[in-house]
Structures are given as structure tokens and as C-alpha cells.
Design an enzyme around this catalytic site. Structure first.
Site: not given
Ligand code: NAD
Length: 260
Positions: A142, A155
Site C-alpha cells: 500500500s 495497517y
Molecule cells: P476487500 O475487502 O475488497 O478484499 C479483501 C479480501 O481478503 C477478500 O477476498 C476477503 O475475503 C479476504 N480476506 C480477509 N480476511 C481474510 C482471511 N483471514 N483469510 C483469507 N482471506 C481473507 O479489500 P481490497 O481493497 O480489495 O484489499 C485487497 C488488498 O489491497 C489488501 O491487502 C489491502 O490492504 C490492499 N490495498 C487496498 C487499497 C484500497 O484502497 N482498497 C489500497 C492499498 C492497498
């Protein structure tokens, strides 16, 4: 490019992970998808990926807080497909609070899912990659892996840790045909961020649209969201042969967030 290869994407039942899985499948990779959600919806997604892209996809419900389940997921993937060639560590959660109010169970869960799970998946998958002299490890960190914000202590700590882990693995695997890189997105409109926008709107009395603009303009010079598909495309590039000498990098895809 990825025809005949296997891509395992953690947390791919939603958001960024799902878009990365779709991008890998479009490029020909067989898939291991993982994450939580409604069983029927996940099965529909899995079967849909097979038909849409003409690949094989299996689902693992492994909980990323449980090392034994992670080991079993990698073993299941290797048994089914013979290899894990592309490993994308994407599963992640968020919790927002000042450190003195931060619940200790949320700290433990964020460190386990957003950081330690990548140690466990890589530990289990890298021996096969080294043996076959080809592997791509892509850790979804991130902008918060490079800079901090308030109220996100777990985080930010986990994502900085993930960038460090990425560099160490890159050094260790440098002469084994295995690369390890991090992707550092800014704001991407997924369920994880939607929750933060709704909380902001509630706290400030703003509309959802106003809260979205406020959230973007606070951190990003570019006032638009990166799409999950943008991140899928970058992940496919990092998995390609063209990226064979890119390793130990943290790629920003963040509308200028960390340029400031
Ligand atoms: P999201 O909530 O849409 O998806 C998260 C996924 O992780 C889901 O499939 C969920 O079921 C899975 N998950 C959660 N806990 C779990 C566990 N214990 N075991 C297995 N699976 C698990 O979130 P997202 O925004 O798509 O985030 C995905 C990644 O991208 C994360 O690591 C997040 O930190 C990173 N990220 C997101 C953003 C953003 O703006 N959305 C920015 C930077 C980084």
C-alpha cells in the site's frame, strides 16, 4: 504469457484480489482463488472464471490467520496443478482508531492477515519455485507501506513490514529465477475503502459523494480512484518475462500520493 502456469491469489473473492485473479486468468494462468464470502457466490465466480477464460480454477477457503491452513492451501495447489508459479499475497483488512483505542485483537488480526500470512505462503511456496527456477511473488502492500497516516497503526506497521519482507525474499531468491516485488496502491474503491467512506460521511455529516472527494483530496494529488483492473494489469506485467530483472521493488500506483 502465463499459459500452463498456476497463479494463487489470496483474498481473491473480492476487490483487488478478484481483479488480479481475472487478469492472470485472461493471460492464461490456472488459478487458486481464496478468501471469505458466500459459498454459492464463490462457486459461481470460480466456475465463471473457468468458462470465461478457458482455464482451471480451484478454491481454497484457507484462513490467512492460520499457518496450518496456509500450508494445506499451498500443498493442495501443488497437488492439483503441479506448481505454484505466481503467488500474489493480497488478503488484507483494515481498522481505524487512535493507538490508545486500538483493540488488541484487531492489531493481532491485521498483523496476521496483512503481514504474517505472506511469510507463511512464501515459506511454503518458494522451495518449489526455486527448484523449477521460475517464480513470481507479488505482495500487495500500500502507499501505507511507504508513508504513514494517523489512526492506522496496525495497517501501516504491517504494510511497512511487507515491503521489508519483499526486499529480503528478493535478495534470497535473486539467482533462482524467482522475483519478489510489492505493489503499493493509493485509494482503490473496494469494499475495504467503501466502509471508510461511509464512516467518514457519518462522522462529518457529508454525503457519500462528498466524503469520497474529501478522502481522495486529503492524500492524493490525483482526485480519482485507481481501479482494481489497473492493479491487475501491473501484477500481470510483474509476472511476465519482461519483468525478469525487476525484484525487491515497491511499485507505487497511487495517483501521486507518495510523490509529495
Ligand atoms: P476487500 O475487502 O475488497 O478484499 C479483501 C479480501 O481478503 C477478500 O477476498 C476477503 O475475503 C479476504 N480476506 C480477509 N480476511 C481474510 C482471511 N483471514 N483469510 C483469507 N482471506 C481473507 O479489500 P481490497 O481493497 O480489495 O484489499 C485487497 C488488498 O489491497 C489488501 O491487502 C489491502 O490492504 C490492499 N490495498 C487496498 C487499497 C484500497 O484502497 N482498497 C489500497 C492499498 C492497498
Amino acid at each position: 504469457m502465463l499459459k500452463g502456469k498456476t497463479a494463487l491469489v489470496t483474498g481473491s473473492t473480492s476487490g483487488i484480489g478478484l481483479a488480479i485473479a481475472r487478469a492472470m486468468a485472461k493471460d492464461g494462468a490456472n488459478l487458486v482463488i481464496n478468501g471469505f464470502g458466500d459459498a454459492a457466490a464463490i462457486e459461481k465466480e470460480r466456475a465463471g472464471l473457468e468458462t470465461e477464460f478457458g482455464i482451471k480454477a480451484i478454491y481454497s477457503g484457507a484462513d490467512m490467520t492460520k499457518p496450518a491452513e496456509i500450508d494445506a492451501m499451498i500443498a493442495q495447489a501443488e497437488k492439483q496443478f503441479g506448481s505454484v508459479d505466481v503467488l500474489v499475497n493480497n488478503a488484507g483488512i483494515q481498522h481505524v482508531a487512535n493507538i490508545e483505542d486500538f483493540p488488541t485483537d484487531k492489531w493481532d488480526a491485521i498483523i496476521a492477515i496483512n503481514l504474517s500470512s505472506s511469510f507463511h505462503t512464501i515459506r511454503a511456496a518458494i522451495p518449489g519455485m526455486k527448484k523449477r527456477k521460475w517464480g513470481r511473488i507479488i505482495n500487495i502492500a500500500s502507499a501505507h507501506g511507504l508513508v504513514a497516516s494517523g489512526q492506522k497503526v496496525a495497517y501501516v506497521a504491517a504494510k511497512h513490514g511487507l515491503v521489508g519482507l519483499t526486499k529480503t525474499v528478493a535478495i534470497e531468491a535473486a539467482n533462482n529465477g524467482v522475483t519478489c516485488n510489492a505493489i503499493c496502491p493509493g485509494w482503490v474503491l473496494t469494499p475495504l475503502v467503501q466502509k471508510q467512506i461511509e464512516a467518514r460521511a457519518k462522522a462529518s455529516g457529508q454525503s457519500i459523494e462528498e466524503a469520497k472527494v474529501a478522502l481522495l483530496s486529503e492524500k492524493q494529488p490525483m482526485h480519482q480512484f485507481t481501479t482494481p483492473e489497473n492493479i491487475g494489469a501491473l501484477a500481470v506485467f510483474l509476472a511476465s518475462d519482461a519483468a525478469q530483472s525487476i525484484t525487491g521493488s515497491a511499485y507505487s500506483i497511487d495517483g501521486g500520493w507518495v510523490a509529495q
